[in-house]
Design a protein around this motif. Structure first.
Motif, PDB file in Angstrom:
ATOM      1  N   VAL A   1       0.845  -1.192   0.000  1.00 23.27           N
ATOM      2  CA  VAL A   1       0.000   0.000   0.000  1.00 23.27           C
ATOM      3  C   VAL A   1       0.882   1.244   0.000  1.00 23.27           C
ATOM      4  O   VAL A   1       1.906   1.294   0.675  1.00 23.27           O
ATOM      5  N   ALA A   2       0.461   2.257  -0.766  1.00 23.31           N
ATOM      6  CA  ALA A   2       1.193   3.525  -0.785  1.00 23.31           C
ATOM      7  C   ALA A   2       0.215   4.686  -0.696  1.00 23.31           C
ATOM      8  O   ALA A   2      -0.790   4.725  -1.401  1.00 23.31           O
ATOM      9  N   LEU A   3       0.507   5.596   0.207  1.00 27.15           N
ATOM     10  CA  LEU A   3      -0.191   6.873   0.290  1.00 27.15           C
ATOM     11  C   LEU A   3       0.748   7.933  -0.246  1.00 27.15           C
ATOM     12  O   LEU A   3       1.963   7.837  -0.039  1.00 27.15           O
ATOM     13  N   THR A   4       0.210   8.958  -0.878  1.00 36.25           N
ATOM     14  CA  THR A   4       1.060  10.078  -1.247  1.00 36.25           C
ATOM     15  C   THR A   4       1.334  10.906  -0.002  1.00 36.25           C
ATOM     16  O   THR A   4       0.583  10.846   0.977  1.00 36.25           O
ATOM     17  N   ALA A   5       2.401  11.681  -0.025  1.00 36.69           N
ATOM     18  CA  ALA A   5       2.705  12.549   1.114  1.00 36.69           C
ATOM     19  C   ALA A   5       1.564  13.534   1.380  1.00 36.69           C
ATOM     20  O   ALA A   5       1.187  13.720   2.539  1.00 36.69           O
ATOM     21  N   PRO A   6       0.957  14.151   0.348  1.00 35.99           N
ATOM     22  CA  PRO A   6      -0.180  15.032   0.627  1.00 35.99           C
ATOM     23  C   PRO A   6      -1.365  14.304   1.266  1.00 35.99           C
ATOM     24  O   PRO A   6      -2.025  14.846   2.150  1.00 35.99           O
ATOM     25  N   GLN A   7      -1.636  13.062   0.847  1.00 39.88           N
ATOM     26  CA  GLN A   7      -2.705  12.277   1.470  1.00 39.88           C
ATOM     27  C   GLN A   7      -2.393  12.045   2.943  1.00 39.88           C
ATOM     28  O   GLN A   7      -3.239  12.251   3.804  1.00 39.88           O
ATOM     29  N   ALA A   8      -1.188  11.576   3.240  1.00 41.38           N
ATOM     30  CA  ALA A   8      -0.812  11.258   4.610  1.00 41.38           C
ATOM     31  C   ALA A   8      -0.838  12.508   5.487  1.00 41.38           C
ATOM     32  O   ALA A   8      -1.355  12.474   6.604  1.00 41.38           O
ATOM     33  N   ALA A   9      -0.306  13.610   4.990  1.00 38.97           N
ATOM     34  CA  ALA A   9      -0.301  14.855   5.766  1.00 38.97           C
ATOM     35  C   ALA A   9      -1.725  15.307   6.059  1.00 38.97           C
ATOM     36  O   ALA A   9      -2.044  15.695   7.195  1.00 38.97           O
ATOM     37  N   ALA A  10      -2.594  15.258   5.057  1.00 37.49           N
ATOM     38  CA  ALA A  10      -3.987  15.668   5.261  1.00 37.49           C
ATOM     39  C   ALA A  10      -4.690  14.764   6.262  1.00 37.49           C
ATOM     40  O   ALA A  10      -5.428  15.234   7.129  1.00 37.49           O
ATOM     41  N   LEU A  11      -4.455  13.461   6.170  1.00 35.85           N
ATOM     42  CA  LEU A  11      -5.075  12.534   7.115  1.00 35.85           C
ATOM     43  C   LEU A  11      -4.628  12.788   8.547  1.00 35.85           C
ATOM     44  O   LEU A  11      -5.409  12.641   9.481  1.00 35.85           O
ATOM     45  N   LEU A  12      -3.384  13.175   8.708  1.00 36.03           N
ATOM     46  CA  LEU A  12      -2.854  13.435  10.042  1.00 36.03           C
ATOM     47  C   LEU A  12      -3.092  14.875  10.487  1.00 36.03           C
ATOM     48  O   LEU A  12      -2.749  15.243  11.604  1.00 36.03           O
ATOM     49  N   GLY A  13      -3.666  15.693   9.610  1.00 36.97           N
ATOM     50  CA  GLY A  13      -4.015  17.061   9.979  1.00 36.97           C
ATOM     51  C   GLY A  13      -2.813  17.964  10.182  1.00 36.97           C
ATOM     52  O   GLY A  13      -2.812  18.814  11.068  1.00 36.97           O
ATOM     53  N   VAL A  14      -1.802  17.792   9.342  1.00 35.19           N
ATOM     54  CA  VAL A  14      -0.574  18.577   9.478  1.00 35.19           C
ATOM     55  C   VAL A  14      -0.179  19.125   8.102  1.00 35.19           C
ATOM     56  O   VAL A  14      -0.512  18.539   7.075  1.00 35.19           O
ATOM     57  N   ALA A  15       0.507  20.248   8.100  1.00 34.84           N
ATOM     58  CA  ALA A  15       0.995  20.828   6.847  1.00 34.84           C
ATOM     59  C   ALA A  15       1.985  19.872   6.189  1.00 34.84           C
ATOM     60  O   ALA A  15       2.729  19.150   6.872  1.00 34.84           O
ATOM     61  N   LEU A  16       2.007  19.886   4.873  1.00 32.10           N
ATOM     62  CA  LEU A  16       2.876  18.983   4.121  1.00 32.10           C
ATOM     63  C   LEU A  16       4.346  19.163   4.507  1.00 32.10           C
ATOM     64  O   LEU A  16       5.058  18.173   4.702  1.00 32.10           O
ATOM     65  N   ASP A  17       4.811  20.391   4.639  1.00 33.98           N
ATOM     66  CA  ASP A  17       6.217  20.625   5.005  1.00 33.98           C
ATOM     67  C   ASP A  17       6.558  20.004   6.360  1.00 33.98           C
ATOM     68  O   ASP A  17       7.624  19.402   6.519  1.00 33.98           O
ATOM     69  N   ALA A  18       5.678  20.156   7.335  1.00 37.08           N
ATOM     70  CA  ALA A  18       5.908  19.582   8.666  1.00 37.08           C
ATOM     71  C   ALA A  18       5.898  18.062   8.596  1.00 37.08           C
ATOM     72  O   ALA A  18       6.716  17.393   9.246  1.00 37.08           O
ATOM     73  N   PHE A  19       4.976  17.504   7.804  1.00 40.21           N
ATOM     74  CA  PHE A  19       4.918  16.054   7.639  1.00 40.21           C
ATOM     75  C   PHE A  19       6.215  15.528   7.043  1.00 40.21           C
ATOM     76  O   PHE A  19       6.797  14.550   7.536  1.00 40.21           O
TER      77      PHE A  19
END
Length: 88
Positions: free
Chosen positions: A20-38
């Protein structure tokens, strides 16, 4: 309540090996954090994931657990298609 962000497709990528692969934007959004911080936390080793494959009546489903620091999200995914069935 299903925390899947409305602006993201309810889909994850599953390759031929069943990984399974999530994109970084998907993972960041799911965790409720900005992409740069993720991405910074990912590079620092503060992001973890676990994939569990269903057995018995759960066969054909995957549970993906994504963790960043103290926050966690779980996705229930249809293994054949990558369609997200539930998020918590």
């Amino acid at each position: 309540m299903d925390p899947w962000p409305e602006d993201l497709p309810r889909q994850v990528e599953i390759d031929a090996a069943g990984d399974v692969a999530l994109t970084a934007p998907q993972a960041a959004a799911l965790l409720g954090v900005a992409l740069d911080a993720f991405l910074a936390d990912l590079r620092a080793g503060h992001v973890y994931s676990v994939v569990e494959r269903g057995e018995g009546e759960d066969a054909g489903r995957l549970r993906l657990t994504l963790r960043r620091r103290a926050r966690q999200r779980q996705l229930l995914v249809e293994a054949a298609t990558g369609r997200v069935l539930d998020a918590s």
